[in-house]
Design a protein around this motif. Structure first.
Motif, PDB file in Angstrom:
ATOM      1  N   TRP A   1      10.621  -0.551  39.850  1.00  0.00           N
ATOM      2  CA  TRP A   1      10.102   0.726  39.366  1.00  0.00           C
ATOM      3  C   TRP A   1       9.644   0.538  37.928  1.00  0.00           C
ATOM      4  O   TRP A   1      10.355   0.000  37.104  1.00  0.00           O
ATOM      5  CB  TRP A   1      11.182   1.807  39.425  1.00  0.00           C
ATOM      6  N   VAL A   2       8.426   1.007  37.642  1.00  0.00           N
ATOM      7  CA  VAL A   2       7.842   0.918  36.314  1.00  0.00           C
ATOM      8  C   VAL A   2       7.445   2.323  35.887  1.00  0.00           C
ATOM      9  O   VAL A   2       6.896   3.084  36.687  1.00  0.00           O
ATOM     10  CB  VAL A   2       6.599  -0.006  36.316  1.00  0.00           C
ATOM     11  N   LYS A   3       7.720   2.658  34.643  1.00  0.00           N
ATOM     12  CA  LYS A   3       7.437   4.003  34.152  1.00  0.00           C
ATOM     13  C   LYS A   3       6.968   3.915  32.721  1.00  0.00           C
ATOM     14  O   LYS A   3       7.591   3.258  31.894  1.00  0.00           O
ATOM     15  CB  LYS A   3       8.736   4.839  34.227  1.00  0.00           C
ATOM     16  N   ARG A   4       5.859   4.583  32.413  1.00  0.00           N
ATOM     17  CA  ARG A   4       5.461   4.762  31.013  1.00  0.00           C
ATOM     18  C   ARG A   4       6.373   5.858  30.484  1.00  0.00           C
ATOM     19  O   ARG A   4       6.194   7.023  30.780  1.00  0.00           O
ATOM     20  CB  ARG A   4       4.002   5.157  30.878  1.00  0.00           C
ATOM     21  N   PHE A   5       7.379   5.457  29.719  1.00  0.00           N
ATOM     22  CA  PHE A   5       8.450   6.355  29.308  1.00  0.00           C
ATOM     23  C   PHE A   5       7.964   7.299  28.209  1.00  0.00           C
ATOM     24  O   PHE A   5       7.558   6.860  27.140  1.00  0.00           O
ATOM     25  CB  PHE A   5       9.649   5.536  28.831  1.00  0.00           C
ATOM     26  N   GLN A   6       8.000   8.595  28.508  1.00  0.00           N
ATOM     27  CA  GLN A   6       7.623   9.641  27.560  1.00  0.00           C
ATOM     28  C   GLN A   6       8.687  10.735  27.638  1.00  0.00           C
ATOM     29  O   GLN A   6       8.567  11.662  28.450  1.00  0.00           O
ATOM     30  CB  GLN A   6       6.235  10.191  27.886  1.00  0.00           C
ATOM     31  N   PRO A   7       9.744  10.611  26.820  1.00  0.00           N
ATOM     32  CA  PRO A   7      10.864  11.541  26.956  1.00  0.00           C
ATOM     33  C   PRO A   7      10.493  12.988  26.687  1.00  0.00           C
ATOM     34  O   PRO A   7       9.710  13.284  25.783  1.00  0.00           O
ATOM     35  CB  PRO A   7      11.878  11.029  25.928  1.00  0.00           C
ATOM     36  N   ASP A   8      11.030  13.877  27.525  1.00  0.00           N
ATOM     37  CA  ASP A   8      10.845  15.322  27.350  1.00  0.00           C
ATOM     38  C   ASP A   8      11.843  15.861  26.337  1.00  0.00           C
ATOM     39  O   ASP A   8      11.601  16.883  25.714  1.00  0.00           O
ATOM     40  CB  ASP A   8      11.119  16.110  28.644  1.00  0.00           C
ATOM     41  N   ARG A   9      13.019  15.202  26.288  1.00  0.00           N
ATOM     42  CA  ARG A   9      14.087  15.723  25.430  1.00  0.00           C
ATOM     43  C   ARG A   9      15.099  14.626  25.088  1.00  0.00           C
ATOM     44  O   ARG A   9      15.176  13.610  25.751  1.00  0.00           O
ATOM     45  CB  ARG A   9      14.793  16.893  26.093  1.00  0.00           C
ATOM     46  N   GLN A  10      15.862  14.918  24.027  1.00  0.00           N
ATOM     47  CA  GLN A  10      16.943  14.048  23.580  1.00  0.00           C
ATOM     48  C   GLN A  10      18.247  14.828  23.641  1.00  0.00           C
ATOM     49  O   GLN A  10      18.268  16.024  23.391  1.00  0.00           O
ATOM     50  CB  GLN A  10      16.727  13.596  22.135  1.00  0.00           C
TER      51      GLN A  10
END
Length: 172
Positions: free
Chosen positions: A3-12
Motif C-alpha cells: 500500500w502506497v499513500k501520498r500522506f496528507q494528514p487531516d489532523r494531529q
C-alpha cells in the motif's frame, strides 16, 4: 500486498502514555472518526519498548505468508526514538486487506525496524490522513487470469499469481 499513500494528514493528536499496541489502537479508534473509512496513520515519539518482527527475504518460488512467519525474527527495541506508519482498514474491506491497524516501525537513524507486534510509550504525536479512495491494480497476465483463488488461498499458486512479472522457475 503493498500500500502506497501520498500522506496528507487531516489532523494531529497528542497521545499520552500507552502501555500496549491494543491500548494505542483503541485510543486511535476513538480519534479517527468513522471506522468505516480508511486511515493512514503516522506516530512519532520516544518508545520505551517496541516489539517487532521481520521475516527473511524471499525468492521464487514464494512460500505462503503462514509459512514465512514460521521463520520470523522477533526482537525488542528499548528506549528508542522513531516513527510508526500504518493503515487502518475497515471491516467491510476484509477481502482486500486485514481489517484494523497494521503498523511498521523505523528508528530515527533508519537502521532498525519491522512489523509492530507491541509497544509502550510515554507520549506520541499522531498524524491521521483519512481517505475515501484506494486504487487496486491487479496483474495483467495469463497466470493471474487462470489462477483459482477460491481453491486454496495461500496455496502454492496463490502468491505467485498476485506478483506482477513473476517468472515461474523452469521445470527440472
Amino acid at each position: 500486498m503493498l500500500w502506497v499513500k501520498r500522506f496528507q494528514p487531516d489532523r494531529q493528536i497528542a497521545i499520552d502514555a500507552v502501555s500496549s499496541l491494543d491500548t494505542l489502537t483503541a485510543l486511535l479508534d476513538g480519534q479517527v472518526g468513522s471506522v468505516n473509512r480508511m486511515h493512514a496513520v503516522r506516530l512519532d515519539g520516544h518508545f520505551s519498548r517496541v516489539t517487532l518482527r521481520s521475516v527473511p527475504r524471499q525468492a521464487p518460488p514464494y512460500r505462503s505468508v503462514s509459512e514465512v512467519v514460521k521463520d520470523q525474527n522477533v526482537f525488542v527495541l528499548e528506549n528508542v526514538q522513531g516513527t510508526l506508519v500504518g493503515y487502518r482498514f475497515p471491516a467491510f474491506l476484509s477481502g482486500v486487506n486485514a481489517p484494523g491497524y497494521h503498523f511498521h516501525f523505523v528508528d530515527l537513524e533508519r537502521r532498525r525496524g519491522g512489523h509492530v507486534l507491541d509497544l509502550a510509550s510515554a507520549s506520541l504525536l499522531a498524524q491521521i490522513d483519512t481517505t475515501r479512495a484506494i486504487t487496486l491494480v491487479v496483474p495483467d497476465d495469463a497466470l493471474f487470469d487462470s489462477t483459482d483463488f477460491t481453491a486454496s488461498p495461500g496455496g502454492s499458486d496463490y502468491q505467485p499469481a498476485l506478483r506482477p512479472n513473476f517468472q515461474r522457475p523452469a521445470p527440472r
